[in-house]
Design an enzyme around this catalytic site. Sequence first.
Site, PDB file in Angstrom:
ATOM      1  N   GLU A 203      17.017   3.985  28.094  1.00  0.00           N
ATOM      2  CA  GLU A 203      17.794   3.673  29.298  1.00  0.00           C
ATOM      3  C   GLU A 203      17.197   4.327  30.541  1.00  0.00           C
ATOM      4  OE1 GLU A 203      22.030   4.296  28.996  1.00  0.00           O
ATOM      5  OE2 GLU A 203      22.269   2.502  27.786  1.00  0.00           O
TER       6      GLU A 203
ATOM      7  N   LYS B  53      27.283  -6.777  30.097  1.00  0.00           N
ATOM      8  CA  LYS B  53      28.695  -6.446  30.339  1.00  0.00           C
ATOM      9  C   LYS B  53      29.346  -7.532  31.189  1.00  0.00           C
ATOM     10  CE  LYS B  53      28.334  -1.405  30.491  1.00  0.00           C
ATOM     11  NZ  LYS B  53      28.454  -0.265  31.365  1.00  0.00           N
TER      12      LYS B  53
ATOM     13  N   HIS C   5       9.188   4.492   2.822  1.00  0.00           N
ATOM     14  CA  HIS C   5       9.291   3.373   1.877  1.00  0.00           C
ATOM     15  C   HIS C   5       9.748   2.093   2.572  1.00  0.00           C
ATOM     16  CE1 HIS C   5       8.819   5.867  -1.829  1.00  0.00           C
ATOM     17  NE2 HIS C   5       9.074   6.800  -0.922  1.00  0.00           N
TER      18      HIS C   5
END
Length: 465
Positions: A320, A456, A341
Amino acid sequence: MSQLISYHPESALRFLPGGISDSLVSALETARVASLNDVDLWQTDRVPADQLPMDAGFIQWPEELLADRASRGSDSLISRLTSCGKRLQEQADSLVVLGIGGSYMGMRAMFEALRSPWFNEFDRAARGNCPRLYFEGWNVDSDNQRSLLDLLNRRAQLHPDGAEGKTAAIVISKSGGTLETAVAFRMVRDLIEKNFPDSSRDLIVPVTGLQGRLRALAEASGYTDTFTIPDGIGGRFSVLTPVGLLPAAASGMDITALLQGAADMTEHFRSAPADANVVLQFTAVCHAFESQLGMTTRILSTWGSRLEAVGLWYDQLLSESLGKHELGATPLTVVNTRDLHSRGQQHQEGRRDKLITNLLPGRPGDESLQVPQHDHDHDQLNRLAGTPLSAILKAAIDGTNQAYADDSRPTADICLPELNEHVLGQLFQMLMLSTVVEGRLLGTNPYGQPGVEAYKKNMQANLGL
Ligand code: PA5
């Protein structure tokens, strides 16, 4: 008091032609001075429009809070946070911390680093009289919320009297309007008000900015305690404000040590010469590999699950802060040996765009945990009988770094002297300072996150809000 964190990039630097250049060292010096000057600029309230937002308040905040405690004693913010934390410990058996992004990830990091993964399953005495801790409001997930609400309601019904069945909530939102957190809070608030009508004002503690819907709600509801997230400290830089400190105090953590660790790191950043300064060295190496060799993926390789959430907190901080103007490295936290893995193949033989930083908890784990001898040796592990798990982990760390080095894949180490509040405070501050300094190197304002607004807006429009 613990030692300072150390940083060891020697192994990586073998693969950087010419090492850290003089021009980068001098750019770092300029960035260090500029980042520290931002604090004064921000305090004057005369930040030029092209430098806004300016959220440099986190840099001197730990020192200010410690000085406030020294001068005001029981009226200080540290004391008020500590007493509210103790009150929640006494009054509730379950504590829900509601928040998202910077209002959530720091506390999660502290909880996972400093508490047992099975903490919530321990009885109260084994939990040091602290409540069980749950996180909500960091997603929109009806399965998670339904099962948490069911659990908490059931506890309330099973233990109608006393603290045993009681739930408290700390709701954290700086803007006070973040939908995910607000919606989850409505549900938890309902649960608390219905089950504990006489004590709900004690059991709900908002932590929010000076303005906004949550502030208005807190004032209208008359909660016993409400804490303020100061102006000038952005969400992802706010872990050492009441955002992280209140839930930490309620979980029995030493919040003074957290702040002292951060203050020690700020002082080190200010005064240590560039070649012995962990903030500047870490920034220099990350930046040099990106700008000179195109290594735009930064793997934070945590050895032990306890540090995974610290890594996720850092993922947010870097993304951010610097992911702007089509720039900024891509952070990725892995937990080893688990991820050897899964992602390990790509890191060993994939695109050469990765700088790997190991985050190493200083002390080996419990030496008494050893491979047992067994009469039936079909798994042929008797030859390892008596070997501590920590020695197996060390073999994995050394073996992995060797494999990377053999293929000219750079690795560096951040070594934590131990895992406690003082060291975590240092680590948070080190990574926040480094992010800000790197922003200056890139010419990017590390504060603000304009790109997060787009989703948003669309989400709210889709809901007709
Ligand atoms: O770093 C930031 O500012 C964000 O990640 C915020 O912390 C996040 O969006 C939550 O915002 P708020 O605390 O206003 O609910």
